[in-house]
Motif scaffolding. Structure first.
Motif, PDB file in Angstrom:
ATOM      1  N   TYR A  64       0.728  -1.251  -0.119  1.00 55.72           N
ATOM      2  CA  TYR A  64      -0.133   0.041   0.018  1.00 55.72           C
ATOM      3  C   TYR A  64       0.708   1.417  -0.045  1.00 55.72           C
ATOM      4  N   LEU A  76      -7.400 -12.159   0.049  1.00 55.42           N
ATOM      5  CA  LEU A  76      -7.941 -10.923  -0.110  1.00 55.42           C
ATOM      6  C   LEU A  76      -8.973 -11.037  -1.344  1.00 55.42           C
ATOM      7  N   SER A  78     -10.756  -8.560  -4.178  1.00 55.40           N
ATOM      8  CA  SER A  78     -10.439  -7.234  -4.829  1.00 55.40           C
ATOM      9  C   SER A  78     -11.625  -7.344  -6.345  1.00 55.40           C
ATOM     10  N   VAL A 103      -7.533  -0.282  -3.291  1.00 51.27           N
ATOM     11  CA  VAL A 103      -7.260  -1.416  -2.208  1.00 51.27           C
ATOM     12  C   VAL A 103      -8.377  -2.708  -2.536  1.00 51.27           C
ATOM     13  N   GLU A 105     -11.542  -4.917  -1.691  1.00 47.78           N
ATOM     14  CA  GLU A 105     -12.876  -4.632  -0.985  1.00 47.78           C
ATOM     15  C   GLU A 105     -12.833  -5.615   0.353  1.00 47.78           C
ATOM     16  N   CYS A 107     -10.591  -8.371   3.149  1.00 46.86           N
ATOM     17  CA  CYS A 107      -9.285  -8.979   3.625  1.00 46.86           C
ATOM     18  C   CYS A 107      -9.644 -10.010   4.870  1.00 46.86           C
ATOM     19  N   TYR A 138      -5.411  -2.112   8.370  1.00 52.17           N
ATOM     20  CA  TYR A 138      -6.520  -2.142   7.245  1.00 52.17           C
ATOM     21  C   TYR A 138      -7.281  -1.028   7.229  1.00 52.17           C
ATOM     22  N   VAL A 143      -9.520  -0.786   3.415  1.00 56.98           N
ATOM     23  CA  VAL A 143     -10.089  -1.687   3.061  1.00 56.98           C
ATOM     24  C   VAL A 143     -11.474  -1.830   3.536  1.00 56.98           C
ATOM     25  N   TYR A 146     -13.152  -5.967   6.985  1.00 53.88           N
ATOM     26  CA  TYR A 146     -11.917  -6.764   7.564  1.00 53.88           C
ATOM     27  C   TYR A 146     -12.509  -7.843   8.452  1.00 53.88           C
TER      28      TYR A 146
END
Length: 258
Positions: A64, A76, A78, A103, A105, A107, A138, A143, A146
């Motif tokens: 990141y 993860l 995305s 990033v 969506e 994690c 996060y 993100v 989480y």
């Protein structure tokens, strides 16, 4: 202004990431972690639960910022991004936020011991000078969801899982707010819908790739039905075909001649 500033040699077209460690040869924690990760990745690709393109990956570095270590989620997800084809280029072998433009969506962290810093810093991390837990990190990078899954009940203190097997947080202007109820999710079949991701998470008990029944975290639809693996769908189609054949035989017809 000097014309030299406009020379093509002076224009930065690609960030230098040669200093970043993107593969450290560290193995996954154990067999359970490896199986759980695959159970959360494979069904998304073998089903049509999500609209393509998307990227689901396990144990891949999430970079990141250009300087510093990545965070490595167990899984993860995305949306609206495409996995690059050419893995010979370093910039295509990890999740670099500046390359994908966003990033992930979702994690997910799968707890297997008390050293992961998912919700509280371990003694070892404090000794190393770490100051930020994964949940806060996060949230800082934005993100959307989480999730922490603690199948072996390793981090059950009041400020961590506090009796729950699954907790999920959603981003807000103030940081993360818990999406699951205050008691979390602890019963088989309970699920939580991640609206912005268009998919949910649920606790499931069953067999995956071996004749042993275990507790698993799985993706689900809005009604809480698990997203089946490719093998599960194939088994289901075969069972359906067998039932149809038996029905035809009961009616005096040979299914092999139809």
């Amino acid at each position: 202004m000097s014309q030299q500033l406009f020379d093509t040699e002076e224009i930065v077209t690609e960030l230098d990431i040669s200093h970043l460690v993107i593969e450290d040869d560290t193995p996954v924690d154990n067999f359970q972690s490896e199986e759980q990760q695959r159970l959360l990745v494979e069904p998304l690709y073998s089903s049509k639960a999500l609209l393509a393109p998307f990227l689901a990956a396990a144990n891949v570095g999430l970079f990141y910022k250009l300087k510093g270590e990545p965070i490595v989620p167990d899984v993860l997800l995305s949306l609206s991004v495409q996995r690059p084809d050419d893995f010979s280029e370093r910039r295509n072998r990890s999740y670099f936020v500046w390359e994908f433009g966003k990033v992930p969506e979702v994690c997910i962290e799968i707890v297997l011991n008390q050293e992961g810093d998912e919700l509280a810093l371990s003694k070892k991390s404090r000794q190393k000078g770490k100051t930020t837990i994964k949940k806060d990190l996060y949230a800082q990078i934005g993100v959307r969801y989480y999730a922490v899954f603690d199948p072996l009940k390793q981090i059950q203190s009041q400020d961590e899982m506090n009796g729950a097997l699954l907790r999920v947080w959603s981003i807000s202007p103030e940081g993360y707010s818990e999406l699951t109820a205050s008691e979390g999710i602890s019963e088989i079949g309970q699920s939580i819908w991640l609206n912005a991701a268009g998919i949910g998470l649920t606790l499931w008990e069953g067999q995956f790739e071996e004749d042993v029944t275990r507790l698993w975290l799985r993706w689900c639809d809005r009604t809480g039905q698990v997203i089946p693996t490719g093998a599960e769908r194939a088994d289901g189609a075969e069972a359906k075909a067998q039932r149809l054949a038996e029905r035809l035989r009961s009616l005096g017809m040979n299914p092999d001649e139809i």
